[in-house]
Design a protein around this motif. Structure first.
Motif, PDB file in Angstrom:
ATOM      1  N   PRO A   7       6.599  17.132  -3.069  1.00 15.75           N
ATOM      2  CA  PRO A   7       7.172  16.785  -4.373  1.00 15.75           C
ATOM      3  C   PRO A   7       8.158  17.822  -4.904  1.00 15.75           C
ATOM      4  N   ILE A   8       8.053  19.068  -4.478  1.00 18.59           N
ATOM      5  CA  ILE A   8       9.001  20.084  -4.933  1.00 18.59           C
ATOM      6  C   ILE A   8      10.394  19.780  -4.390  1.00 18.59           C
ATOM      7  N   ASP A   9      10.467  19.280  -3.159  1.00 21.02           N
ATOM      8  CA  ASP A   9      11.752  18.965  -2.544  1.00 21.02           C
ATOM      9  C   ASP A   9      12.115  17.490  -2.673  1.00 21.02           C
ATOM     10  N   ALA A  10      11.630  16.834  -3.716  1.00 24.56           N
ATOM     11  CA  ALA A  10      11.870  15.405  -3.862  1.00 24.56           C
ATOM     12  C   ALA A  10      13.359  15.079  -3.915  1.00 24.56           C
ATOM     13  N   THR A  11      14.152  15.926  -4.535  1.00 25.13           N
ATOM     14  CA  THR A  11      15.580  15.651  -4.608  1.00 25.13           C
ATOM     15  C   THR A  11      16.267  15.917  -3.276  1.00 25.13           C
ATOM     16  N   LEU A  12      15.627  16.673  -2.410  1.00 31.31           N
ATOM     17  CA  LEU A  12      16.225  16.989  -1.116  1.00 31.31           C
ATOM     18  C   LEU A  12      15.798  16.010  -0.028  1.00 31.31           C
ATOM     19  N   GLY A  13      14.805  15.186  -0.311  1.00 35.36           N
ATOM     20  CA  GLY A  13      14.306  14.243   0.678  1.00 35.36           C
ATOM     21  C   GLY A  13      13.014  14.742   1.295  1.00 35.36           C
ATOM     22  N   PRO A  14      12.530  14.057   2.309  1.00 36.45           N
ATOM     23  CA  PRO A  14      11.270  14.455   2.946  1.00 36.45           C
ATOM     24  C   PRO A  14      11.340  15.863   3.524  1.00 36.45           C
ATOM     25  N   ALA A  15      10.205  16.534   3.496  1.00 40.59           N
ATOM     26  CA  ALA A  15      10.144  17.897   4.030  1.00 40.59           C
ATOM     27  C   ALA A  15      10.486  17.883   5.518  1.00 40.59           C
ATOM     28  N   GLY A  16      11.293  18.799   5.934  1.00 34.62           N
ATOM     29  CA  GLY A  16      11.663  18.921   7.336  1.00 34.62           C
ATOM     30  C   GLY A  16      12.807  18.016   7.758  1.00 34.62           C
ATOM     31  N   LEU A  86      15.457  25.489  -6.144  1.00 37.22           N
ATOM     32  CA  LEU A  86      14.707  24.321  -5.685  1.00 37.22           C
ATOM     33  C   LEU A  86      15.621  23.160  -5.298  1.00 37.22           C
ATOM     34  N   GLY A  87      16.881  23.226  -5.670  1.00 33.68           N
ATOM     35  CA  GLY A  87      17.801  22.131  -5.387  1.00 33.68           C
ATOM     36  C   GLY A  87      17.587  20.954  -6.320  1.00 33.68           C
ATOM     37  N   ALA A  88      16.959  21.214  -7.461  1.00 28.19           N
ATOM     38  CA  ALA A  88      16.655  20.149  -8.419  1.00 28.19           C
ATOM     39  C   ALA A  88      17.884  19.849  -9.271  1.00 28.19           C
ATOM     40  N   SER A  89      18.028  18.592  -9.629  1.00 30.28           N
ATOM     41  CA  SER A  89      19.185  18.202 -10.432  1.00 30.28           C
ATOM     42  C   SER A  89      19.131  18.822 -11.821  1.00 30.28           C
ATOM     43  N   TRP A  90      17.933  19.019 -12.377  1.00 27.53           N
ATOM     44  CA  TRP A  90      17.845  19.632 -13.702  1.00 27.53           C
ATOM     45  C   TRP A  90      18.331  21.075 -13.682  1.00 27.53           C
ATOM     46  N   GLY A  91      18.193  21.759 -12.558  1.00 30.22           N
ATOM     47  CA  GLY A  91      18.693  23.120 -12.453  1.00 30.22           C
ATOM     48  C   GLY A  91      20.207  23.161 -12.509  1.00 30.22           C
ATOM     49  N   VAL A  92      20.834  22.197 -11.847  1.00 32.08           N
ATOM     50  CA  VAL A  92      22.298  22.128 -11.863  1.00 32.08           C
ATOM     51  C   VAL A  92      22.791  21.810 -13.267  1.00 32.08           C
TER      52      VAL A  92
END
Length: 143
Positions: A7-16, A86-92
């Motif tokens: 869930p932390i990388d939800a904006t980046l897609g599945p882990a790995g 984290l690559g989260a959109s809220w951070g941007v």
């Protein structure tokens, strides 16, 4: 049973999952930018606390607009840095709002701002680079 979804990388897609080249460049840029914001946060706090100033604080000698810019950066930059890492959109979004506020404050009252004006110029360049990278990443996903 383990799930590849993080869930932390939800904006980046599945882990790995392998990212396309331009999206990977955007992520690396955001993480480098997060490091820059943390360094900028340390600088802001050293200015506020008067580290290396001696008897008189440089912070107290700044104009109210410059003090507002320094305080805003000291509080908002570390929060934005976490989101960027984290690559989260809220951070941007938080980083863009923070950069915009600092640029407007420094541009509206440049007297006594000094080095903060240079940081505002650097922020402007960083926003432009981010815009270019996201444009290229969007074009890549269209293809």
């Amino acid at each position: 049973m383990s799930s590849p979804y993080d869930p932390i990388d939800a904006t980046l897609g599945p882990a790995g999952a392998e990212l396309p080249p331009w999206q990977r460049r955007v992520l690396i840029y955001l993480r480098g930018l997060a490091g820059f914001l943390l360094v900028k946060t340390v600088y802001s706090w050293t200015l506020i606390c008067g580290v290396w100033d001696g008897d008189t604080s440089r912070f107290e000698g700044l104009s109210m607009a410059a003090q507002a810019a320094v305080i805003w950066a000291a509080i908002m930059n570390p929060v934005a840095a976490i989101g960027l890492w984290l690559g989260a959109s809220w951070g941007v979004v938080l980083w863009l709002v923070t950069a915009m506020v600092q640029i407007v404050i420094n541009a509206s009252a440049p007297e006594g701002v000094g080095r903060l004006f240079i940081l505002a110029a650097v922020e402007t360049v960083l926003v432009a680079v981010y815009a270019f990278l996201t444009y290229k990443a969007a074009r890549e996903s269209e293809d």
